[in-house]
Design an enzyme around this catalytic site. Sequence first.
Site, short mmCIF file in Angstrom:
data_model
loop_
_atom_site.label_atom_id
_atom_site.label_comp_id
_atom_site.label_asym_id
_atom_site.label_seq_id
_atom_site.Cartn_x
_atom_site.Cartn_y
_atom_site.Cartn_z
CG ASP A 145 54.59 -21.68 -80.86
OD1 ASP A 145 53.56 -22.18 -80.63
OD2 ASP A 145 56.14 -22.30 -80.38
NE ARG A 191 57.19 -22.32 -73.37
CZ ARG A 191 57.18 -23.87 -72.75
NH1 ARG A 191 56.77 -23.89 -71.75
NH2 ARG A 191 57.10 -24.61 -72.98
CD GLN A 302 48.82 -27.82 -81.81
OE1 GLN A 302 48.17 -26.21 -81.91
NE2 GLN A 302 48.93 -28.20 -80.63
#
Length: 415
Positions: A145, A191, A302
Amino acid sequence: MRMNGNAIVGQSGGPTAVINSSLVGVYKTARDLGAPTVYGMLNGVQGLLSERYVDLSNHIQSDLDIELLKRTPSSFLGSCRFKLPEPELGNEVFEKIFEILKKLDIRYFFYIGGNDSMDTIKKLSDYAELIHSSIRFMGVPKTIDNDLDVTDHTPGFGSAAKYIASITKEIIRDGLVYDIDSVTIIEIMGRNAGWLAGAAALAKGEDCEGPDLIFLPEVEFDMELFMDKVRELQKTKKSVVIAVSEGIRLADGRYVAELGADLGREDAFGHKILTGAATYLSREIGRQIGCKSRAIEFNTLQRCASHIVSRVDITEAFQVGGAAVKAAMEGQTGKMVTLKRVSDDPYICVTDTFDVHKIANVEKKVPREWINESGDYVTEAFEHYVRPLIQAELTPMMVDGLPRHLTLRDKAHKN
């Protein structure tokens, strides 16, 4: 200077394609610096509480094993999402952890993970200070992320970005096959931070125009405006390809994914399990516009695509593991290893350390100035930042036509 006791390492949170390269960096550096034994926690600190651990020398026995493990995706030792309580004297959880560490003669503790994992390092180092323990606790950054603060970027992100950009190019090519109007919505992890979805822009080049629109969680999502943009694109294009973060939200704070499904399930840290934004948008396009529409979720692909790993990423993942060991040996504790970019051309990044208390539970989001004014694409500055991180490849070791991975050879020790 040599290490004067045993080390233990664990992996936590979601895996990446290069997390095991960091594990190798910790293991090899600790052994090279004289650690008698390097233990591996199975399923992170949660497994440690059940005394589930292995002597890594029983599982990494040769240079070939090291090279295989670098190229092995997911978490070799297993993972967990376990939230430690606040540290205070007499707490049973901390007493048990430190009792186990004492039994194993652990002097160095390394935890490879993202934001929640750095919270674990923070709490363990705080408890060690309360009881005057000499164990040194170091965080090793990991997350696809890219939302860890302070560090320029996070190992794991570059390989995920490389995969996302590559597959986006292929999806764009596929959409041009038939002479019919179509819309493809690609859902990408993220997110609250849109680094991964933004990486879809890297598909753009001489041979590909890239996705038509990119929507990140950092910008409020307007459903009506979205539909208007799709209609406008269809005036000049047969195939429209749009990338969206799984965490895009409406003005009232609801996730778009919540419009199509009940997202009641949460992890140990209170995070809703997100999925379905692309499916909902695709269905609405079919209903409101009437053209062919499909949703594609990259999902776990991913974070486990080691067949297309970035060499820059896997090299840096190894380096941060080794840097954590050296910092701990030199007396540092309660820190996380960071990456500092010192040059863009040529790309040069070095390691440093930073107080984990100022990193844990802080999310790094895409700067607003790296998103265009209309909020539906990233800027050249964003692309310039990410592109060096996807460069070069580390080819898998192929056996019988498929990548070979390293796996644990036997069961863990358990008392």
